[in-house]
Design a protein around this motif. Sequence first.
Motif, PDB file in Angstrom:
ATOM      1  N   PHE A  25       0.730  -0.833   0.003  1.00 31.01           N
ATOM      2  CA  PHE A  25      -0.027   0.282   0.120  1.00 31.01           C
ATOM      3  C   PHE A  25       0.796   1.135  -0.200  1.00 31.01           C
ATOM      4  CE2 PHE A  25       0.533  -0.557   5.106  1.00 31.01           C
ATOM      5  CZ  PHE A  25       1.110   0.827   5.288  1.00 31.01           C
ATOM      6  N   PHE A  26       2.271   1.643   0.088  1.00 34.92           N
ATOM      7  CA  PHE A  26       2.942   2.027   0.286  1.00 34.92           C
ATOM      8  C   PHE A  26       3.546   2.593  -0.517  1.00 34.92           C
ATOM      9  CE2 PHE A  26       4.913   6.216   3.003  1.00 34.92           C
ATOM     10  CZ  PHE A  26       3.895   6.807   2.990  1.00 34.92           C
ATOM     11  N   ASN A  27       4.535   1.418  -1.247  1.00 35.09           N
ATOM     12  CA  ASN A  27       5.765   1.858  -2.191  1.00 35.09           C
ATOM     13  C   ASN A  27       5.929   1.312  -3.506  1.00 35.09           C
ATOM     14  OD1 ASN A  27       6.484   0.026  -0.558  1.00 35.09           O
ATOM     15  ND2 ASN A  27       8.388   0.801   0.640  1.00 35.09           N
ATOM     16  N   TYR A  28       5.377  -0.128  -3.679  1.00 38.94           N
ATOM     17  CA  TYR A  28       5.012  -1.141  -4.167  1.00 38.94           C
ATOM     18  C   TYR A  28       3.835  -0.967  -5.357  1.00 38.94           C
ATOM     19  CZ  TYR A  28       9.836  -3.269  -3.862  1.00 38.94           C
ATOM     20  OH  TYR A  28      10.849  -2.944  -3.517  1.00 38.94           O
ATOM     21  N   GLN A  29       2.838  -1.463  -4.595  1.00 35.06           N
ATOM     22  CA  GLN A  29       1.832  -0.448  -4.329  1.00 35.06           C
ATOM     23  C   GLN A  29       1.086   0.458  -3.901  1.00 35.06           C
ATOM     24  OE1 GLN A  29      -1.636  -3.536  -5.519  1.00 35.06           O
ATOM     25  NE2 GLN A  29      -1.822  -3.695  -3.733  1.00 35.06           N
ATOM     26  N   ILE A  30       0.667   1.082  -4.506  1.00 32.42           N
ATOM     27  CA  ILE A  30       0.024   2.933  -3.794  1.00 32.42           C
ATOM     28  C   ILE A  30      -1.504   2.996  -3.462  1.00 32.42           C
ATOM     29  CG2 ILE A  30       0.478   5.049  -3.287  1.00 32.42           C
ATOM     30  CD1 ILE A  30       2.970   4.521  -4.882  1.00 32.42           C
ATOM     31  N   ASP A  31      -1.903   2.982  -2.487  1.00 31.67           N
ATOM     32  CA  ASP A  31      -3.293   2.975  -1.831  1.00 31.67           C
ATOM     33  C   ASP A  31      -3.156   4.467  -1.801  1.00 31.67           C
ATOM     34  OD1 ASP A  31      -5.296   3.955  -0.513  1.00 31.67           O
ATOM     35  OD2 ASP A  31      -5.395   2.773   1.042  1.00 31.67           O
ATOM     36  N   THR A  32      -3.464   5.193  -2.742  1.00 31.81           N
ATOM     37  CA  THR A  32      -3.638   6.696  -3.042  1.00 31.81           C
ATOM     38  C   THR A  32      -4.120   7.822  -2.157  1.00 31.81           C
ATOM     39  OG1 THR A  32      -5.377   6.954  -5.124  1.00 31.81           O
ATOM     40  CG2 THR A  32      -2.935   6.882  -6.035  1.00 31.81           C
ATOM     41  N   VAL A  33      -4.786   6.778  -1.648  1.00 31.33           N
ATOM     42  CA  VAL A  33      -6.199   7.868  -0.248  1.00 31.33           C
ATOM     43  C   VAL A  33      -4.524   7.679   1.177  1.00 31.33           C
ATOM     44  CG1 VAL A  33      -7.702   7.472   1.241  1.00 31.33           C
ATOM     45  CG2 VAL A  33      -8.189   6.709  -1.273  1.00 31.33           C
ATOM     46  N   THR A  34      -4.435   6.655   1.232  1.00 32.75           N
ATOM     47  CA  THR A  34      -3.083   7.077   2.173  1.00 32.75           C
ATOM     48  C   THR A  34      -2.402   8.041   2.039  1.00 32.75           C
ATOM     49  OG1 THR A  34      -4.072   4.590   2.562  1.00 32.75           O
ATOM     50  CG2 THR A  34      -1.456   5.744   3.895  1.00 32.75           C
ATOM     51  N   LEU A  35      -1.457   7.821   0.923  1.00 33.46           N
ATOM     52  CA  LEU A  35      -0.377   8.302   0.408  1.00 33.46           C
ATOM     53  C   LEU A  35      -1.164  10.264   0.061  1.00 33.46           C
ATOM     54  CD1 LEU A  35       2.604   8.634  -1.071  1.00 33.46           C
ATOM     55  CD2 LEU A  35       1.253   9.060  -3.515  1.00 33.46           C
ATOM     56  N   ARG A  36      -2.144  10.056   0.149  1.00 35.18           N
ATOM     57  CA  ARG A  36      -2.827  11.911  -0.057  1.00 35.18           C
ATOM     58  C   ARG A  36      -2.934  12.504   1.444  1.00 35.18           C
ATOM     59  NH1 ARG A  36      -7.118  14.746  -3.070  1.00 35.18           N
ATOM     60  NH2 ARG A  36      -6.271  17.125  -2.648  1.00 35.18           N
ATOM     61  N   ALA A  37      -3.030  11.098   2.305  1.00 33.51           N
ATOM     62  CA  ALA A  37      -3.212  11.721   3.863  1.00 33.51           C
ATOM     63  C   ALA A  37      -2.611  12.266   4.512  1.00 33.51           C
ATOM     64  CB  ALA A  37      -3.849  10.829   4.075  1.00 33.51           C
ATOM     65  N   VAL A  38      -1.180  11.109   3.725  1.00 33.05           N
ATOM     66  CA  VAL A  38       0.171  11.752   4.887  1.00 33.05           C
ATOM     67  C   VAL A  38       0.707  12.439   4.116  1.00 33.05           C
ATOM     68  CG1 VAL A  38       2.328  10.539   4.650  1.00 33.05           C
ATOM     69  CG2 VAL A  38       0.351   8.481   4.750  1.00 33.05           C
ATOM     70  N   ALA A  39       0.879  12.817   2.916  1.00 35.18           N
ATOM     71  CA  ALA A  39       0.915  13.807   2.052  1.00 35.18           C
ATOM     72  C   ALA A  39       0.987  15.077   2.795  1.00 35.18           C
ATOM     73  CB  ALA A  39       1.132  14.292   0.783  1.00 35.18           C
ATOM     74  N   LYS A  40      -0.180  15.614   2.466  1.00 35.77           N
ATOM     75  CA  LYS A  40      -1.418  16.431   3.621  1.00 35.77           C
ATOM     76  C   LYS A  40      -0.691  16.947   5.243  1.00 35.77           C
ATOM     77  CE  LYS A  40      -5.816  18.727   4.512  1.00 35.77           C
ATOM     78  NZ  LYS A  40      -5.242  19.951   5.110  1.00 35.77           N
ATOM     79  N   TYR A  41      -0.799  15.680   5.048  1.00 35.85           N
ATOM     80  CA  TYR A  41      -0.409  15.616   7.190  1.00 35.85           C
ATOM     81  C   TYR A  41       1.449  16.551   6.739  1.00 35.85           C
ATOM     82  CZ  TYR A  41       1.286  14.050  12.021  1.00 35.85           C
ATOM     83  OH  TYR A  41       1.613  14.680  13.144  1.00 35.85           O
ATOM     84  N   ILE A  42       2.417  15.916   6.097  1.00 29.29           N
ATOM     85  CA  ILE A  42       3.650  16.363   6.050  1.00 29.29           C
ATOM     86  C   ILE A  42       3.832  18.061   5.227  1.00 29.29           C
ATOM     87  CG2 ILE A  42       5.901  16.353   4.998  1.00 29.29           C
ATOM     88  CD1 ILE A  42       4.882  14.209   6.645  1.00 29.29           C
ATOM     89  N   ALA A  43       2.665  17.845   4.906  1.00 31.92           N
ATOM     90  CA  ALA A  43       3.082  19.130   4.177  1.00 31.92           C
ATOM     91  C   ALA A  43       2.607  20.820   5.034  1.00 31.92           C
ATOM     92  CB  ALA A  43       1.774  19.613   3.092  1.00 31.92           C
TER      93      ALA A  43
END
Length: 193
Positions: A25-43
């Motif tokens: 879900f995070f680096n080979y196959q990516i769950d884009t909902v999770t990715l976007r939530a994490v990215a927003k948290y960092i940003a």
Amino acid sequence: MKALEDKILQSGTVIDNRILKVDNFFNYQIDTVTLRAVAKYIADHFKDVDKVLTVEASGIAFAVAVAYELGNVPIVFAKKSKTALTTEDQNYSAEVPSYTHNTVNHIYVRQSFLHEGEKILIVDDFMAVGAASVGLVEICKQAKATVVGVGVGIEKEFQGGRKRIEALNIPVVSAARITAFKDNKPIFNTKEN
């Protein structure tokens, strides 16, 4: 970030109380909902950024998402090999030991992509000993750019990467901070970054 911690517990796998696999879900196959939530948290922790910097390959998707959340700032990624015909001596470079692969990589960024005075946010999907981030900090020093922080998706805090980066007076923000593995399960640090 509780949502990422829950996703790790639900879909991640710990091997030998040492390796966390989140490739589904995070680096080979990516769950884009999770990715976007994490990215927003960092940003949300970094507002004044000129560029996002990462290392190829698994950090690229995360960097794109963070850059988008920051207002679509450019991303630059360090390559693990030089293209002899097009780059020659036009690179900043650093040596980066890989904990996961037990190798040493040389990473390169074209000098034309980082400039003196730019405010750089380094991002990576994982942090263990912090070698990739330290290498990217070195490249930013060569460019006379300012590192405003390091944003990490998943941090294995017990391996000391955060301490190495914070010793350089650079803040670290991680969406999930793992303090240990016990019985092949992660134990999370729930303190705010």
